[in-house]
Write an enzyme that holds these catalytic residues in place. Structure first.
Site, PDB file in Angstrom:
ATOM      1  N   SER A 141       1.226  -1.100  -0.019  1.00  0.00           N
ATOM      2  CA  SER A 141       0.165  -0.357  -0.190  1.00  0.00           C
ATOM      3  C   SER A 141       1.286   0.845   0.397  1.00  0.00           C
ATOM      4  O   SER A 141       2.009   0.778   0.574  1.00  0.00           O
ATOM      5  CB  SER A 141      -1.036  -0.088   1.203  1.00  0.00           C
ATOM      6  OG  SER A 141      -1.673   1.212   1.390  1.00  0.00           O
ATOM      7  N   TYR A 154      -2.619   0.421  10.911  1.00  0.00           N
ATOM      8  CA  TYR A 154      -2.558   0.137   9.331  1.00  0.00           C
ATOM      9  C   TYR A 154      -0.897   0.563   8.866  1.00  0.00           C
ATOM     10  O   TYR A 154      -0.372  -1.106   7.802  1.00  0.00           O
ATOM     11  CB  TYR A 154      -3.867  -0.092   8.545  1.00  0.00           C
ATOM     12  CG  TYR A 154      -3.830   0.430   7.424  1.00  0.00           C
ATOM     13  CD1 TYR A 154      -3.870  -1.333   6.481  1.00  0.00           C
ATOM     14  CD2 TYR A 154      -3.246   1.157   6.552  1.00  0.00           C
ATOM     15  CE1 TYR A 154      -4.007  -1.754   5.290  1.00  0.00           C
ATOM     16  CE2 TYR A 154      -3.543   0.454   4.392  1.00  0.00           C
ATOM     17  CZ  TYR A 154      -3.810  -0.847   4.487  1.00  0.00           C
ATOM     18  OH  TYR A 154      -3.361  -0.654   3.131  1.00  0.00           O
TER      19      TYR A 154
HETATM   20  C1  8X3 Z   1      -4.960   1.809   1.616  1.00  0.00           C
HETATM   21  C2  8X3 Z   1      -4.217   3.544   1.253  1.00  0.00           C
HETATM   22  O1  8X3 Z   1      -3.883   5.175   1.926  1.00  0.00           O
HETATM   23  O2  8X3 Z   1      -6.138   4.266   2.856  1.00  0.00           O
HETATM   24  O3  8X3 Z   1      -4.405   1.432   1.108  1.00  0.00           O
HETATM   25  O4  8X3 Z   1      -3.739   3.249   3.665  1.00  0.00           O
HETATM   26  S1  8X3 Z   1      -4.050   3.958   2.551  1.00  0.00           S
END
Ligand code: 8X3
Length: 253
Positions: A141, A154
């Site tokens: 990502s 994340y």
């Molecule tokens: C998804 C992109 O910018 O929401 O992997 O982390 S973000």
């Protein structure tokens, strides 16, 4: 765009295993790799969805929970031959600042994006090496390279993906296995809906005024890297909509 799979060293039909193949980037990748000539093996928790797609593509579907070692090992045992492994399963949960971090969100994200990536890759490494021309493609990502407020669960997990990709590149040097990471920015899939616990209005806000990438845009890149000549290793591709410069700097029209 149509690409064509490389012939395998033993002349057999090349096999691509795709995790998280029930929707979004994973499902689009399954379609494009099948179109390129791969036999596709689709793994996902939502077996009914992946089964329908496999039937459509003439491939195989297997129920898979990448966070469960027994599930992963059964999946690998059922697929003793593999040429390309697309580690796509993963996702985000929540957008809380660290001071309000939700334990369960962190556990889920680290288990799916990091621990699951290790389990699946470890299980398939012997078969990838035995193929004579293996390829691991990790779907990271923009969050694999950048940090943003509210994203630490994340972004830290996806930074972990980068560390794993780079480590594999070092550890597999000298073996016939390519390693690639594809890092998308804003892609309109179920990603934000899942992140926000099914809150559609909030999920739609993420893409307000932007033409986001589609799952197909990302699958096109994955199919392209998978079909380069076997001696060519595309290490890393970062892709965003033209209206997105960084994870947080976006032009909304
Ligand atoms: C998804 C992109 O910018 O929401 O992997 O982390 S973000």
């Amino acid at each position: 765009m149509p690409y064509t799979a490389n012939p395998t060293p033993d002349g057999s039909r090349p096999i691509a295993v795709i995790t998280g193949a029930s929707s979004g980037i994973g499902a689009a990748t399954a379609r494009q790799l099948a179109a390129a000539g791969f036999e596709v093996v689709l793994g996902a928790r939502r077996f009914d969805r992946v089964e329908a797609l496999a039937r459509e593509l003439g491939g195989r579907a297997i129920a898979l929970d990448v966070t469960d070692r027994a599930s992963v090992e059964a999946f690998a045992a059922a697929n003793p031959r593999v040429n390309v492994l697309v580690n796509n399963a993963g996702g985000a949960q929540g957008l809380e600042p660290l001071a309000e971090a939700v334990d369960e969100h962190w556990r889920t994200m680290w288990e799916a994006n990091v621990f699951g990536l290790m389990l699946v890759t470890r299980a398939f490494l012997p078969a990838l090496e035995a193929s004579g021309a293996g390829h691991i493609i990790n779907v990271g990502s923009i969050a694999s390279q950048e940090s943003y407020a509210g994203g630490s669960g994340y972004t830290s997990a996806k930074h972990g993906v980068t560390a794993i990709t780079e480590t594999l590149r070092l550890e597999l040097l000298g073996k016939p296995i390519r390693v690639t990471q594809v890092d998308p920015g804003m892609v309109e899939t179920e990603f934000s809906l899942v992140r926000f616990g099914g809150d559609e209005a909030r999920a739609q806000q993420v893409y307000r005024g932007v033409e986001p990438l589609t799952g197909d845009d990302c699958a096109d890149i994955i199919a392209w890297v998978a079909t380069r000549p076997p001696h060519v290793n595309i290490d890393h591709v970062r892709v965003t909509p033209v209206q997105q410069a960084t994870a947080t700097v976006v032009h909304r029209g």
